[in-house]
Write a protein that holds these residues in place. Structure first.
Motif, PDB file in Angstrom:
ATOM      1  N   LEU A  98       0.764  -1.131  -0.395  1.00  0.00           N
ATOM      2  CA  LEU A  98      -0.088  -0.284  -0.392  1.00  0.00           C
ATOM      3  C   LEU A  98       0.829   1.197   0.021  1.00  0.00           C
ATOM      4  N   SER A  99       2.100   1.255   0.227  1.00  0.00           N
ATOM      5  CA  SER A  99       2.985   1.954   0.858  1.00  0.00           C
ATOM      6  C   SER A  99       2.901   3.493  -0.914  1.00  0.00           C
ATOM      7  N   LEU A 100       3.014   1.642  -2.352  1.00  0.00           N
ATOM      8  CA  LEU A 100       2.985   2.050  -2.881  1.00  0.00           C
ATOM      9  C   LEU A 100       2.304   3.288  -3.213  1.00  0.00           C
ATOM     10  N   GLU A 101       1.138   2.944  -3.229  1.00  0.00           N
ATOM     11  CA  GLU A 101      -0.297   3.100  -4.119  1.00  0.00           C
ATOM     12  C   GLU A 101       0.227   4.386  -3.338  1.00  0.00           C
ATOM     13  N   PHE A 102       0.423   5.013  -2.204  1.00  0.00           N
ATOM     14  CA  PHE A 102       0.204   6.275  -2.079  1.00  0.00           C
ATOM     15  C   PHE A 102       1.792   7.441  -2.439  1.00  0.00           C
ATOM     16  N   GLN A 103       2.348   6.561  -3.187  1.00  0.00           N
ATOM     17  CA  GLN A 103       3.707   7.410  -3.591  1.00  0.00           C
ATOM     18  C   GLN A 103       2.392   8.491  -5.135  1.00  0.00           C
ATOM     19  N   ARG A 104       1.302   8.094  -5.602  1.00  0.00           N
ATOM     20  CA  ARG A 104       1.292   9.020  -6.467  1.00  0.00           C
ATOM     21  C   ARG A 104       0.728  10.398  -6.638  1.00  0.00           C
ATOM     22  N   ASN A 105       0.330  10.398  -5.452  1.00  0.00           N
ATOM     23  CA  ASN A 105      -0.656  12.026  -4.704  1.00  0.00           C
ATOM     24  C   ASN A 105       0.619  12.642  -3.840  1.00  0.00           C
ATOM     25  N   ASN A 106       2.235  11.765  -3.678  1.00  0.00           N
ATOM     26  CA  ASN A 106       2.842  12.938  -3.447  1.00  0.00           C
ATOM     27  C   ASN A 106       4.030  12.557  -4.100  1.00  0.00           C
ATOM     28  N   PHE A 107       4.924  11.534  -4.259  1.00  0.00           N
ATOM     29  CA  PHE A 107       6.779  11.760  -4.762  1.00  0.00           C
ATOM     30  C   PHE A 107       5.550  11.729  -6.571  1.00  0.00           C
ATOM     31  N   VAL A 108       5.221  10.756  -7.027  1.00  0.00           N
ATOM     32  CA  VAL A 108       4.667  10.806  -8.324  1.00  0.00           C
ATOM     33  C   VAL A 108       4.182  12.203  -9.167  1.00  0.00           C
ATOM     34  N   ALA A 109       3.079  12.945  -8.180  1.00  0.00           N
ATOM     35  CA  ALA A 109       2.391  14.423  -8.100  1.00  0.00           C
ATOM     36  C   ALA A 109       3.429  15.785  -8.972  1.00  0.00           C
ATOM     37  N   VAL A 110       4.100  15.749  -7.478  1.00  0.00           N
ATOM     38  CA  VAL A 110       5.343  16.465  -7.593  1.00  0.00           C
ATOM     39  C   VAL A 110       6.208  16.351  -8.193  1.00  0.00           C
ATOM     40  N   TYR A 118       0.165 -12.826  -5.649  1.00  0.00           N
ATOM     41  CA  TYR A 118       1.680 -12.294  -5.896  1.00  0.00           C
ATOM     42  C   TYR A 118       2.237 -12.155  -7.317  1.00  0.00           C
ATOM     43  N   ILE A 119       1.678 -12.558  -8.061  1.00  0.00           N
ATOM     44  CA  ILE A 119       1.649 -11.526  -9.358  1.00  0.00           C
ATOM     45  C   ILE A 119       1.248 -10.104  -9.641  1.00  0.00           C
ATOM     46  N   GLY A 120       0.167 -10.141  -8.293  1.00  0.00           N
ATOM     47  CA  GLY A 120      -0.862  -8.908  -8.817  1.00  0.00           C
ATOM     48  C   GLY A 120       0.139  -7.423  -7.795  1.00  0.00           C
ATOM     49  N   PHE A 121       0.962  -8.511  -7.145  1.00  0.00           N
ATOM     50  CA  PHE A 121       2.331  -7.334  -6.383  1.00  0.00           C
ATOM     51  C   PHE A 121       2.473  -6.571  -7.314  1.00  0.00           C
ATOM     52  N   VAL A 122       2.819  -8.210  -7.846  1.00  0.00           N
ATOM     53  CA  VAL A 122       4.934  -7.800  -8.942  1.00  0.00           C
ATOM     54  C   VAL A 122       3.840  -6.340 -10.058  1.00  0.00           C
ATOM     55  N   LEU A 123       3.252  -6.698 -10.779  1.00  0.00           N
ATOM     56  CA  LEU A 123       2.491  -5.963 -11.464  1.00  0.00           C
ATOM     57  C   LEU A 123       2.549  -4.629 -10.834  1.00  0.00           C
ATOM     58  N   PHE A 124       1.304  -4.261  -9.608  1.00  0.00           N
ATOM     59  CA  PHE A 124       1.375  -3.309  -8.805  1.00  0.00           C
ATOM     60  C   PHE A 124       3.322  -2.138  -8.851  1.00  0.00           C
ATOM     61  N   GLY A 125       4.106  -3.328  -8.458  1.00  0.00           N
ATOM     62  CA  GLY A 125       5.214  -2.604  -8.049  1.00  0.00           C
ATOM     63  C   GLY A 125       5.736  -2.264  -9.697  1.00  0.00           C
ATOM     64  N   LEU A 183      13.580   1.249  -5.674  1.00  0.00           N
ATOM     65  CA  LEU A 183      13.201   1.418  -3.787  1.00  0.00           C
ATOM     66  C   LEU A 183      11.540   0.741  -4.094  1.00  0.00           C
ATOM     67  N   TYR A 184      11.156   1.280  -4.759  1.00  0.00           N
ATOM     68  CA  TYR A 184       9.776   0.338  -4.977  1.00  0.00           C
ATOM     69  C   TYR A 184       9.382  -1.022  -5.067  1.00  0.00           C
ATOM     70  N   GLY A 185      10.243  -1.825  -6.234  1.00  0.00           N
ATOM     71  CA  GLY A 185      10.603  -2.651  -6.242  1.00  0.00           C
ATOM     72  C   GLY A 185      11.312  -3.723  -5.057  1.00  0.00           C
ATOM     73  N   ILE A 186      11.700  -3.337  -4.174  1.00  0.00           N
ATOM     74  CA  ILE A 186      12.525  -3.366  -2.948  1.00  0.00           C
ATOM     75  C   ILE A 186      10.612  -3.811  -1.831  1.00  0.00           C
ATOM     76  N   PHE A 187      10.450  -2.563  -2.095  1.00  0.00           N
ATOM     77  CA  PHE A 187       9.081  -3.040  -0.777  1.00  0.00           C
ATOM     78  C   PHE A 187       7.910  -3.585  -2.092  1.00  0.00           C
ATOM     79  N   VAL A 188       8.545  -4.119  -3.031  1.00  0.00           N
ATOM     80  CA  VAL A 188       7.310  -5.293  -3.358  1.00  0.00           C
ATOM     81  C   VAL A 188       8.213  -6.569  -3.188  1.00  0.00           C
ATOM     82  N   LEU A 189       8.962  -6.752  -2.752  1.00  0.00           N
ATOM     83  CA  LEU A 189       9.869  -8.224  -2.473  1.00  0.00           C
ATOM     84  C   LEU A 189       9.553  -8.095  -0.646  1.00  0.00           C
ATOM     85  N   LEU A 190       9.776  -7.065   0.131  1.00  0.00           N
ATOM     86  CA  LEU A 190       9.067  -7.115   1.365  1.00  0.00           C
ATOM     87  C   LEU A 190       7.982  -7.189   1.698  1.00  0.00           C
ATOM     88  N   GLY A 191       6.877  -6.976   0.586  1.00  0.00           N
ATOM     89  CA  GLY A 191       5.737  -7.491   0.578  1.00  0.00           C
ATOM     90  C   GLY A 191       5.436  -8.718   0.557  1.00  0.00           C
TER      91      GLY A 191
END
Length: 427
Positions: free
Chosen positions: A229-241, A300-307, A389-397
């Motif tokens: 879920l940390s990735l999803e909230f990047q959209r309106n923060n880092f990605v937006a900026v 798990y496939i969904g996690f990878v595609l999401f990341g 870093l997003y890839g690392i978060f997916v692996l941790l997930g």
């Protein structure tokens, strides 16, 4: 069938739709606002503080809903929001602008939301039945997504140029939602009398989570959810900026003399609309396709595609790649959300389902905190490193989620053997 729902449910869906459609024109873009007014690091810190405040207010709001009643707390929260919106309007007028005062008003709004949301959720359960809840939540889900989509479209076009006018609309809509809540919603909770005051303190609040925190498989599963879920909230923060700073405005012509200029903010709104449409249009289809298949594998496939999709958004400035990235992570979202929810239902202890699900809500709050931190980290390491870093978060997930499921299965096997041996001993 919608008309057959309790009046409170219908009014809540209406007020939620109205408040979200205006709020989505403004709040998803506030990271850009604070970055422009102050700087990216300050924006990340301020938004992080805002998330923490809303989290704490929400935790205590659940207690207050049982102490004061659902409607009373919702009216208090809506009143606080109206006053805060008026404050935001005054400190962002053509004559006077203050980013710090705006942030102070956002804190008040976060506290108000923390009061309103648990009371509203409790009220919906109070007036619904087992037979109507699935339909109720389905309608609410569609209303939320549609209101956010419409709000983001409008906000993407007018946030930078007509911020003051959008705030006027927010104030007017808040007046309407306050009136609807105060006049049309009925109280559904009978306040208990002669209850000891200690039941409403901070210490009982913390003790209620003691059993949940000691359930290691569930905690690991929760950590996995936080990573994703940390990735999803990047959209309106880092990605937006990043998009606002790096995307050079481009003008597209069509139908002869008509043209559209796309900058970073407007591009973000289009990307978000694409994701919302994917979820709204294909949720039912995705549910049918994954039915009967291995939930863990699909998750798990969904996690990878999401990341992978978010990694593209972290560094690319190519419009085609950005829209492809949204398509990829939307497919991943369609795959992992229903399967993770299904597995979650099996992991929680049914005898303490309320406490477990309340703790699971931390996934979203901590995810928002990481989202706010993403602005600070992204400013320091850049888009390519953020993608890594997003890839690392997916692996941790995957690691945390898989370990939690494995340990829960082991526990069930041990309990099953003990039960079987106990039955043999009694024969």
């Amino acid at each position: 069938m919608f008309k057959q729902l309790h009046q409170n449910i219908r009014i809540r869906i209406y007020t939620s739709f109205l408040s979200r459609i205006i709020g989505s024109m403004i709040f998803p873009f506030m990271a850009i606002y604070f970055t422009e007014k102050i700087n990216a690091t300050a924006a990340g810190i301020l938004l992080l503080i805002n998330v923490v405040v809303q989290f704490l207010a929400g935790m205590y709001g659940g207690f207050l809903a049982d102490l004061l009643g659902r409607k009373r707390l919702m009216v208090v929260g809506e009143t606080m929001k109206l006053l805060a919106f008026i404050g935001m309007l005054l400190v962002n007028s053509p004559m006077f602008t203050s980013a710090i005062a705006t942030f102070s008003m956002m804190l008040v709004i976060s506290v108000a939301s923390g009061f309103i949301n648990p009371a509203a959720e409790a009220m919906l359960i109070d007036v619904s039945t087992k037979e109507t809840r699935a339909f109720m939540y389905s309608v609410n889900y569609w209303a939320v997504n549609m209101s956010m989509m419409l709000g983001l479209i409008i906000g993407g076009w007018f946030f930078k140029t007509h911020f003051f006018e959008l705030l006027i609309g927010l104030v007017l809509m808040s007046v309407v939602t306050l009136w609807m809540t105060a006049v049309l919603i009925q109280e559904t909770y009978q306040i208990k009398q002669n209850v000891e005051k200690k039941e409403y303190g901070i210490i009982p609040l913390l003790k209620s989570y003691q059993t949940v925190i000691t359930d290691l498989p569930f905690v690991l599963f929760t950590f996995g959810g936080i990573a994703i879920l940390s990735l999803e909230f990047q959209r309106n923060n880092f990605v937006a900026v990043r998009l606002e700073e790096e995307i050079i405005p481009r003008t597209f012509s069509f139908l002869g003399d008509l043209s559209i200029t796309i900058d970073g903010v407007r591009l973000l709104s289009f990307l978000t609309v694409e994701n919302t449409l994917m979820i709204v249009l294909f949720t039912a289809i995705a549910s049918r396709l994954i039915k009967g298949k291995s939930e863990q594998t699909i998750m798990y496939i969904g996690f990878v595609l999401f990341g992978l999709g978010y990694a593209v958004l972290a560094f690319s400035n190519n419009f085609s790649f950005l829209f492809l990235g949204v398509l990829i992570f939307s497919i991943g979202e369609l795959m992992y959300v229903p399967t993770r929810q299904s597995i979650l239902a099996e992991i929680v202890d049914d005898s303490r389902r309320g406490a477990y699900m309340a703790f699971n809500g931390i996934v979203f709050q901590i995810g928002k905190m990481f989202g706010a931190l993403g602005i600070i980290v992204g400013e320091a390491i850049g888009g390519m490193n953020m993608a890594f870093l997003y890839g690392i978060f997916v692996l941790l997930g995957i690691l945390f989620t898989g370990t939690g499921i494995y340990k829960r299965n082991q526990h069930l096997q041990v309990e099953g053997k003990k039960e079987l041996e106990g039955r043999k001993g009694t024969v």
